[in-house]
Motif scaffolding. Sequence first.
Motif: not given
Length: 265
Positions: A166-169, A226-228, A264-265
């Motif tokens: 899960x990725x938070x931009x 960005x958080x992964x 992810x950017x």
Amino acid sequence: MAATARPPSLSVDTALRTARRARLRRRAIWAGAGVTAALLAVIGVGTVGAAGSGGFTPAAPEVGPVPPPSAQDTKPAWPTGPDGQPQEDRTAPAGNRYDRLLDDLVAVVPAAHTVPPDPANPPAGQPLSREHQAQFDDTVDGVEVWSYTSSATVRQGQRTGRLLVEVHSAGNRLPTEPCPLARQFWVMAGECEVVTVGTTRIGVVVHAADDDRFDQWAAYRHPDGTVVFVTQSRRLSDGQPELSALPFTAERLAVLATDSRFHLR
């Protein structure tokens, strides 16, 4: 009744956002949860982006009955979707980040494991082996904040488990310290350790507390915000043999959280 003070109005958007988030997550995982399903039925949540059925619902804040909209409630401005049109809700069914994350997750599955392919037309009610979804979370200081979730069934012989990313931009309001950040993943508690990768400190929950949705997960905040989260579980669902061991060590899980392919950017 005339002497009774009217309770303050609740935000319809806040209630819907909480419910949609719970349903969004449910489609990425594997065991059903009747309480959340009932909640979604009560407040009438629409269909979310990723295809799939069934699923294990993460814990979500309890939401009471939704009152009629008040004069203070305003309709949210949804972002533009991949087709160039305004979205109808928080979820998006496509997009470069959306597609890329699932491919990259499958690419890091250890050689000793496989990810079963999904049929072109899966039977109704059959969970998918590969699932992904995207959600618009908020606009913070003029920047759109999104979260992306991809999950994959991993198989070794007849045994199955689960990997999920899960990725938070950038722009999200998640904590910065390693272990507080790790414990924000679906608000799951557990025994957290700080693992050092080079000079980078990664929070890794090595033992979940009273929660069998995942066994371990790592969390990393990139310098740009960005958080992964990278998670793993020996168990896929009830009635299926679980993996004899987790696919990754805690150290490898921490390394994956810093992997540039999930940035992810």
